[in-house]
Design a protein around this motif. Structure first.
Motif, PDB file in Angstrom:
ATOM      1  N   ARG A 239       0.820  -1.216   0.000  1.00 30.38           N
ATOM      2  CA  ARG A 239       0.000   0.000   0.000  1.00 30.38           C
ATOM      3  C   ARG A 239       0.855   1.269   0.000  1.00 30.38           C
ATOM      4  N   LEU A 240       2.140   1.113   0.294  1.00 27.50           N
ATOM      5  CA  LEU A 240       3.022   2.288   0.344  1.00 27.50           C
ATOM      6  C   LEU A 240       3.332   2.766  -1.071  1.00 27.50           C
ATOM      7  N   ARG A 241       3.689   4.052  -1.164  1.00 30.91           N
ATOM      8  CA  ARG A 241       4.074   4.583  -2.484  1.00 30.91           C
ATOM      9  C   ARG A 241       5.270   3.795  -3.018  1.00 30.91           C
ATOM     10  N   ASP A 242       6.226   3.501  -2.123  1.00 36.66           N
ATOM     11  CA  ASP A 242       7.390   2.723  -2.523  1.00 36.66           C
ATOM     12  C   ASP A 242       7.676   1.663  -1.446  1.00 36.66           C
ATOM     13  N   PRO A 243       7.136   0.462  -1.625  1.00 33.08           N
ATOM     14  CA  PRO A 243       7.325  -0.586  -0.612  1.00 33.08           C
ATOM     15  C   PRO A 243       8.797  -0.909  -0.361  1.00 33.08           C
ATOM     16  N   LEU A 244       9.634  -0.647  -1.363  1.00 32.78           N
ATOM     17  CA  LEU A 244      11.052  -0.993  -1.191  1.00 32.78           C
ATOM     18  C   LEU A 244      11.736  -0.115  -0.154  1.00 32.78           C
ATOM     19  N   LYS A 245      11.075   0.983   0.239  1.00 31.52           N
ATOM     20  CA  LYS A 245      11.625   1.805   1.321  1.00 31.52           C
ATOM     21  C   LYS A 245      11.685   0.999   2.617  1.00 31.52           C
ATOM     22  N   VAL A 246      10.676   0.159   2.828  1.00 40.21           N
ATOM     23  CA  VAL A 246      10.653  -0.703   4.014  1.00 40.21           C
ATOM     24  C   VAL A 246      11.837  -1.654   3.956  1.00 40.21           C
ATOM     25  N   SER A 247      12.002  -2.248   2.784  1.00 40.99           N
ATOM     26  CA  SER A 247      13.111  -3.180   2.585  1.00 40.99           C
ATOM     27  C   SER A 247      14.453  -2.481   2.822  1.00 40.99           C
TER      28      SER A 247
END
Ligand code: FE2
Length: 389
Positions: A239-247
């Protein structure tokens, strides 16, 4: 007799109707569709679920003669068909539903709960920060602010000698929404650190909102294990704009992104592969069944327990999942009713075994739905043991 027959048919039809609605709801939430699409379809399911019995009732009222006795024969033809279809569905579905109750579906001979502490807040509501949780969290018996920390011994077939006694911390569905105080998570993670697990696994649904990505640093700070920390992303991370930020945040803190790349670690001479699966939401790396053959043992991480068949097919000794939150609400003697899985509530939480693969499904730590009942949040330490030994 007529009265008894119509009552039985109506009860069966009501069970079939509710069963169909729940089945449709569970199934649509098991798909990889976008959240907005799922929400639209959910509304459609709810609307149909309300409209069909209402129309049947109105039709009956319209053509019924005043004072006439109610019997199955006296019903309108279309209503007879409707009730028969629902009743047949109930009769066919009931055995499957009963078989998916926790008492039948879980492989209780494959696990022993060695330690279990249930922490309840001293003051109801002390961990809530957001408005939604602050209001809902104070409702009687709401367990969203509770935490069960437990240790389970898993009995695994043909467990290689070096892995006997290995401890894995299993965390899932952290759901950073800003609704919970960081201390809610920190106290559970501090407990994990005190137990000193050999490795740590996080099976997805880490952050819900972009503004909460920064909380990762505060909440996961210092959470480490000698054989490493591994994670996959879940449907909520998408759901995030850029899920890879979590990663990226977790990688910066020394975690391994098993959804991006398979990993391995060497333990007492045994090469163990860690394989991630984020289907059906992410396809960053497709699990390769052949690549795992050169390893002594395989640990799988998937967000959804619907990937159990995949874990079995590639020979995972252990598969760690979350996603279903234990069903959020578990009725006494019945168990959960709703879970976002193609298998309904069969794999809502617990330990399952198929063809030598053990799957542990965590109830997770939090969620966006502000109510839990009979289903407190959980973090686990899983200790591996050989089934024969
Ligand atoms: Fe979740």
């Amino acid at each position: 007799m007529d009265k008894i027959a119509i009552i039985i048919v109506l009860l069966l039809a009501a069970f079939g109707h509710c069963g169909l609605i729940v089945w449709a709801y569970n199934s649509i939430n098991a798909t990889g569709l976008r959240r907005t699409t799922i929400k639209r379809i959910e509304k459609g399911i709810l609307l149909i679920g309300l409209l069909l019995p209402t129309c049947a009732f109105v039709l009956e009222l319209q053509y019924r003669e005043a004072g006439s006795a109610i019997s199955f024969e006296s019903l309108q033809f279309v209503n007879k068909i409707y009730l028969v279809i629902l009743s047949l569905f109930a009769i066919v579905a009931a055995p499957f539903w009963i078989d998916s109750r926790p008492v039948f579906s879980q492989s209780r001979d494959r696990s022993e709960q060695v330690v279990s502490h249930l922490w309840k807040p001293k003051v109801q509501g002390e961990f809530f920060r957001g408005r939604k949780f602050s209001i809902m969290g104070r409702l009687p018996l709401n367990e969203i602010g509770w935490m069960e920390v437990n240790q389970k011994k898993l009995l695994v077939d043909n467990l290689p000698q070096p892995l006997r006694g290995l401890t894995i911390a299993h965390i899932s569905d952290v759901h950073l929404t800003g609704q919970m105080e960081p201390f809610f998570y920190r106290q559970a993670f501090d407990w994990l650190q005190r137990v000193k697990p050999d490795l740590i696994v996080l099976s997805g649904d880490i952050v819900d909102y972009d503004r909460c990505v920064a909380d990762i640093k505060i909440i996961f700070d210092g959470l480490q294990a000698p054989l490493g920390q591994y994670f996959v992303l879940g449907n909520h991370d998408r759901r995030l704009r850029d899920p890879l930020k979590v990663s990226d945040r977790l990688i910066d803190m020394g975690w391994h992104d098993a959804g991006k790349d398979h990993a391995s670690f060497l333990h007492q001479g045994l090469n163990v592969r860690v394989v991630g699966n984020e289907l059906p939401w992410f396809r960053r790396v497709l699990p390769d069944a052949h690549a795992v053959e050169s390893f002594g043992w395989t640990l799988g991480i998937a967000h959804s327990p619907d990937q159990f068949a995949w874990g079995v097919s590639i020979g995972c000794g252990l598969l760690l999942c979350g996603h279903t939150h234990g069903g959020q609400i578990r009725l006494p003697g019945i168990g959960p009713i709703v879970a976002p899985s193609w298998h309904g509530t069969r794999y809502a939480s617990g330990v399952f075994e198929r063809n030598g693969t053990i799957m542990h499904v965590s109830r997770g730590m939090s969620g966006i739905h502000p109510y839990r009942w009979g289903c407190p949040p959980e973090v686990s330490i899983l200790q591996l043991a050989d089934r024969a030994g």
